[in-house]
Design an enzyme around this catalytic site. Structure first.
Site, PDB file in Angstrom:
ATOM      1  N   LYS A 199       0.753  -1.553  -0.342  1.00  0.00           N
ATOM      2  CA  LYS A 199      -0.052   0.212   0.265  1.00  0.00           C
ATOM      3  C   LYS A 199       0.845   1.190  -0.229  1.00  0.00           C
ATOM      4  CE  LYS A 199      -4.717   0.351   2.421  1.00  0.00           C
ATOM      5  NZ  LYS A 199      -5.308  -0.132   3.302  1.00  0.00           N
ATOM      6  N   LEU A 200       1.200   2.336  -0.976  1.00  0.00           N
ATOM      7  CA  LEU A 200       1.109   3.118  -1.460  1.00  0.00           C
ATOM      8  C   LEU A 200       0.570   4.445  -0.807  1.00  0.00           C
ATOM      9  CD1 LEU A 200       4.376   2.077  -4.078  1.00  0.00           C
ATOM     10  CD2 LEU A 200       4.543   2.361  -1.289  1.00  0.00           C
TER      11      LEU A 200
END
Ligand code: E4P
Length: 230
Positions: free
Chosen positions: A97-98
């Site tokens: 997740k970014l």
């Protein structure tokens, strides 16, 4: 629409997984911190804390055997890529997740080119979703509850992203995130989200309906009465 659980609480995940309805899990740093606080866990160092986080991600992945989003905490692109590679190595099911940002987009493109699945998070506009898709994100997470919180329409955002992705043949999956109540789930399904990631309490309330409870009680009562009349 697939259903993910939005939690880092392993007991909650085991319980909902046993229902046979779970297609994945999303976590974020706040959820991990909450799960560790609830478990009363304490750590001697930042390294020990991070190590525990990776253990939890591995455990969740081994339970669900399906996509598990784990958020990279680095803020600079190269460090995000390095951290993303480490998270992805924890399990074949890990999705990195970014956050949507310049650094996040650069890291997303680099990780996607290496075959790492990225969930671009903290998305609040259709243009952010479009950028995430162009950067190779496997998933994009519009936060509909937080959009509603500022007086805009979170479900409408999901619908707009769906339309753009369909018109332009973009295969990035839309995860309706920041879901606050069962109505958000129904509305997300109608708006074309591929996935809704749902907190434990919301998923539990999706099961309930007062008429189901009344119906079950009435069936049992009629059955008991019939037995006595035999
Ligand atoms: C999931 O990917 C998000 O991190 C989460 O749904 C955010 O939810 P919140 O707005 O309730 O914190």
């Amino acid at each position: 629409m697939k259903l993910y659980l939005d939690t880092a609480n392993v007991q909650e995940i085991r319980e909902i997984h046993a229902l046979g309805v779970l297609d994945g899990v999303t976590t974020n740093p706040s959820l991990v911190a909450r799960a560790l606080r609830q478990a009363g866990e304490r750590f001697e160092s930042e390294n020990a804390f991070y190590e525990r986080f990776t253990e939890i991600v591995r455990e969740i992945a081994s339970i669900v055997q399906a996509p598990v989003s784990a958020e990279a905490l680095a803020s600079e692109a190269d460090a995000m890529v390095e951290e993303g590679r480490k998270l992805a190595a924890l399990s074949e099911h890990v999705v990195v997740k970014l956050p949507i940002s310049e650094a996040g987009l650069r890291a997303c493109r680099a990780l996607a080119d290496e075959g790492v699945a990225v969930n671009m998070t903290l998305v609040f506009s259709a243009n952010q979703a479009l950028l995430a898709a162009r950067a190779g994100a496997r998933y994009v997470s519009p936060f509909l509850g937080r959009v509603d919180d500022i007086g805009w329409d979170g479900v409408e955002l999901v619908r707009t992203i769906r339309e753009i992705f369909d018109v332009h043949d973009l295969d990035t999956e839309i995860i309706a995130a920041s879901v606050r109540h069962p109505q958000h789930v129904t509305a997300s399904a109608l708006a074309g989200a591929d996935i809704a990631t749902v907190p434990y309490g919301v998923l539990k309330s999706m099961i309930q309906h007062p008429l189901t409870k009344i119906g079950m009680e009435r069936f049992l009562a009629d059955w008991e009465k019939a037995k006595q009349e035999l």
